[in-house]
Design a protein around this motif. Structure first.
Motif, mmCIF file in Angstrom:
data_model
loop_
_atom_site.group_PDB
_atom_site.id
_atom_site.type_symbol
_atom_site.label_atom_id
_atom_site.label_comp_id
_atom_site.label_asym_id
_atom_site.label_seq_id
_atom_site.Cartn_x
_atom_site.Cartn_y
_atom_site.Cartn_z
ATOM 1 N N LEU A 285 6.041 44.026 129.845
ATOM 2 C CA LEU A 285 5.563 44.899 130.918
ATOM 3 C C LEU A 285 6.049 46.336 130.721
ATOM 4 O O LEU A 285 5.388 47.289 131.158
ATOM 5 C CB LEU A 285 6.005 44.365 132.276
ATOM 6 C CG LEU A 285 5.415 43.008 132.691
ATOM 7 C CD1 LEU A 285 5.810 42.665 134.114
ATOM 8 C CD2 LEU A 285 3.902 43.000 132.547
ATOM 9 N N ALA A 286 7.178 46.487 130.059
ATOM 10 C CA ALA A 286 7.687 47.839 129.793
ATOM 11 C C ALA A 286 6.698 48.643 128.941
ATOM 12 O O ALA A 286 6.635 49.878 129.031
ATOM 13 C CB ALA A 286 9.040 47.760 129.093
ATOM 14 N N LYS A 287 5.893 47.949 128.148
ATOM 15 C CA LYS A 287 4.934 48.623 127.263
ATOM 16 C C LYS A 287 3.757 49.217 128.038
ATOM 17 O O LYS A 287 3.005 50.027 127.485
ATOM 18 C CB LYS A 287 4.441 47.645 126.203
ATOM 19 C CG LYS A 287 5.541 47.202 125.237
ATOM 20 C CD LYS A 287 5.018 46.229 124.194
ATOM 21 C CE LYS A 287 6.138 45.808 123.248
ATOM 22 N NZ LYS A 287 5.654 44.844 122.219
ATOM 23 N N ILE A 288 3.604 48.804 129.301
ATOM 24 C CA ILE A 288 2.579 49.445 130.139
ATOM 25 C C ILE A 288 3.260 50.197 131.294
ATOM 26 O O ILE A 288 2.685 50.386 132.361
ATOM 27 C CB ILE A 288 1.531 48.434 130.661
ATOM 28 C CG1 ILE A 288 2.187 47.290 131.458
ATOM 29 C CG2 ILE A 288 0.720 47.867 129.509
ATOM 30 C CD1 ILE A 288 1.164 46.388 132.159
ATOM 31 N N ASN A 289 4.524 50.570 131.032
ATOM 32 C CA ASN A 289 5.311 51.414 131.943
ATOM 33 C C ASN A 289 5.649 50.749 133.276
ATOM 34 O O ASN A 289 5.841 51.432 134.293
ATOM 35 C CB ASN A 289 4.601 52.751 132.195
ATOM 36 C CG ASN A 289 4.501 53.596 130.935
ATOM 37 O OD1 ASN A 289 5.422 53.602 130.111
ATOM 38 N ND2 ASN A 289 3.378 54.279 130.759
ATOM 39 N N ILE A 290 5.708 49.430 133.281
ATOM 40 C CA ILE A 290 6.235 48.725 134.455
ATOM 41 C C ILE A 290 7.677 48.350 134.139
ATOM 42 O O ILE A 290 7.949 47.526 133.260
ATOM 43 C CB ILE A 290 5.403 47.475 134.791
ATOM 44 C CG1 ILE A 290 3.975 47.863 135.174
ATOM 45 C CG2 ILE A 290 6.063 46.697 135.940
ATOM 46 C CD1 ILE A 290 3.080 46.686 135.511
ATOM 47 N N LYS A 291 8.588 49.002 134.813
ATOM 48 C CA LYS A 291 10.019 48.759 134.607
ATOM 49 C C LYS A 291 10.451 47.589 135.485
ATOM 50 O O LYS A 291 10.182 47.571 136.691
ATOM 51 C CB LYS A 291 10.831 50.000 134.960
ATOM 52 C CG LYS A 291 12.316 49.842 134.696
ATOM 53 C CD LYS A 291 13.074 51.118 135.052
ATOM 54 C CE LYS A 291 14.578 50.932 134.811
ATOM 55 N NZ LYS A 291 15.341 52.164 135.182
ATOM 56 N N VAL A 292 11.106 46.612 134.885
ATOM 57 C CA VAL A 292 11.462 45.380 135.589
ATOM 58 C C VAL A 292 12.966 45.280 135.790
ATOM 59 O O VAL A 292 13.751 45.405 134.834
ATOM 60 C CB VAL A 292 10.965 44.144 134.809
ATOM 61 C CG1 VAL A 292 11.412 42.860 135.508
ATOM 62 C CG2 VAL A 292 9.446 44.173 134.681
ATOM 63 N N ASP A 293 13.366 45.057 137.018
ATOM 64 C CA ASP A 293 14.762 44.736 137.344
ATOM 65 C C ASP A 293 14.833 43.217 137.460
ATOM 66 O O ASP A 293 14.444 42.636 138.477
ATOM 67 C CB ASP A 293 15.159 45.410 138.660
ATOM 68 C CG ASP A 293 16.588 45.088 139.087
ATOM 69 O OD1 ASP A 293 17.334 44.491 138.280
ATOM 70 O OD2 ASP A 293 16.952 45.429 140.226
#
Length: 519
Positions: free
Chosen positions: A379-387
């Protein structure tokens, strides 16, 4: 610091040493976790059902041919299109010594209807009639093709044992999730084993019930000692060292170790449990946009997870039900396409992304923590940062019930071995009264989908029913209602003296009451 695990295993070996004859044996078992409760109605989960088949007994149970064998019901027949009559075995004793009768089955059924987790299974039923002391009837609101499927979840409880008040001033029959109730700590069923010791998260000991009704059972295991071991390498090491006789699950990375060992068997089976992530539309505004949900589906590399993390021991999924289920649609494949995922994010106005929280268990599904970490990176590759936060399942399920994160992992094996069950629990509009959507942490709601599933529930023509459920799967796919990952295969490990291949099944609740351990 002393090695506590070594001391624990040493104690197990002393307490669980094999007896001198083949007529009595102890099974030392290590699972990834122990059941969260002794109440068979508190949670609809694999751990609860595994426990239920040890301590309780169902009216009927699935066999390896995915048909039904009679258990507490000797036989059954259809009275009319809405009524199925069951004839109970006579002389069956509960662990308390009380005799099981139709009154206990009726009490259990009525209690099931109040269970937040189980009520959806029994929503098609209008009630249960007591015909006489050993005969009951299940009555449906409309023609229903899955009566026996549902009956496999009726584990009669000892109504006399659970009547009255406990020492805390609570009703003994009180059903409440994640609470210290009498039923969560005490059990009186008709099953092959009684629980004689239970330390949550540490140890659980089952003893063979001398009054067990099934004299034809080949089982010779007098005691089962269950030790929960969350870490898969430690479970495997314990089996290879002879400290335990039976482990589950066996992660794909350790299959070769067991196959090469002369003293152990690896038993594998294609599975039907789908592993998914749900996107909470009530917590995250962006998740209400179908394009964002689709972008996430395109960003997650299901086949890469199967290949790298599951070592090929799973099947990448594009839908809920696996091949062979009525709703399966051949064309619904995993759709990894990072370029398309980025384009959808931009189209929805979220090219710069956003931040979300994610929760997953770390001892419930095979490689669950690693899978969650991989999805977070994708998801980081589509700029969704996950906690991301992971935790043992005993802590995870209360958080799941509270919908404590924006994105949550859930695996599901269809309780009725039918496609509709996935939707009823995981994606139906949440309805506390019926139990539909009980495990829908994404809060997805499409009334048209619910209408189709309900119609399928009363359709007895297999072809028409399949068409309805296939339309459901197509709609969910187009909506990106959730993120399917894969269907998890099953693997058990055991010493060669334990004939587990005869008692394991695709439902993943081994019938250990029938297990024969050889000297």
């Amino acid at each position: 610091m002393k090695n506590k695990l070594t001391k624990l295993f040493a104690g197990m070996v002393l307490a669980g040493a094999m007896t001198a004859t083949a007529q009595a044996a102890t099974l030392k078992m290590a699972l990834d976790a122990d059941p969260v409760s002794l109440d068979p109605h508190e949670q609809l989960s694999g751990g609860t059902l595994q426990m239920s088949h040890l301590v309780f007994d169902p009216l009927v149970r699935w066999n390896k041919d995915l048909s039904f064998d009679g258990r507490l019901a000797e036989k059954w027949e259809r009275v009319d299109e809405n009524t199925m009559r069951f004839h109970l075995r006579k002389g069956v004793k509960f662990h308390s010594g009380n005799e099981m009768t139709a009154a206990d089955v009726k009490w259990t059924f009525d209690r099931l209807l109040t269970s937040p987790d189980f009520k959806a299974v029994f929503e098609p039923f209008s009630g249960m009639n007591v015909v006489d002391e050993y005969t009951i009837e299940l009555v449906t609101k409309r023609p229903y093709p899955l009566v026996l499927n549902a009956a496999s979840y009726i584990f009669p409880m000892d109504s006399k044992h659970y009547s009255g008040m406990d020492d805390k001033g609570q009703e003994k029959g009180l059903l409440k999730k994640h609470a210290d109730t009498y039923a969560s700590r005490n059990a009186s069923g008709t099953g092959p084993y009684t629980v004689i010791e239970r330390q949550q998260g540490v140890k659980m000991v089952y003893d063979r019930f001398d009054g067990y009704w099934d004299a034809n059972s080949p089982g010779n295991v007098d005691q089962i000692v269950l030790t929960p071991i969350k870490e898969a390498p430690t479970r495997v090491a314990a089996l290879l060292a002879g400290d335990v006789d039976f482990i589950a699950p066996v992660p794909p990375t350790d299959h070769k170790r067991l196959e090469k060992s002369e003293g152990t068997d690896l038993v594998t089976m294609s599975g039907t449990r789908v592993i998914t992530f749900q996107l909470n539309q009530n917590r995250v505004e962006a998740f209400k946009d179908k394009r964002v949900r689709q972008a996430i589906a395109y960003a997650v590399n299901n086949e890469g997870i199967v290949k790298k993390i599951m070592k090929g021991f799973a099947t990448a999924a594009g839908q809920q039900g696996p091949k062979g289920y009525a709703g399966y649609v051949e064309d619904l494949k995993p759709r990894y396409d990072l370029k398309k995922a980025k384009a959808l994010m931009a189209e929805a106005g979220y090219e710069d992304g956003f931040t979300i929280t994610m929760m997953a268990p770390n001892n419930r599904y095979v490689n669950d923590e690693k899978i969650a970490q991989a999805v977070s990176s994708m998801l980081a590759k589509i700029n969704i940062k996950v906690d991301l936060k992971t935790m043992p399942k005993a802590q995870y399920w209360p958080e799941f019930d509270k919908r404590s994160a924006d994105m949550m992992m859930i695996g599901w094996h269809a309780d009725t071995e039918d496609s509709a069950n996935f939707t009823e629990y995981l994606l139906a509009c949440a309805d506390e009264a019926t139990g539909w959507g009980q495990y829908n942490s994404g809060n997805y709601c499409n009334p048209a989908v619910d209408k189709l599933v309900k119609a399928a529930g009363s359709e007895t023509d297999p072809a028409k029913r399949a068409a309805m459920l296939q339309e459901v799967e197509q709609t969910l796919y187009d909506d990106a209602a959730y993120i399917p990952l894969h269907w998890q295969n099953l693997a058990w490990g055991a010493s060669k003296k334990a004939g587990i291949e005869e008692v394991v099944n695709v439902m993943d609740f081994p019938y250990l009451g029938d297990l024969v351990v050889k000297e």
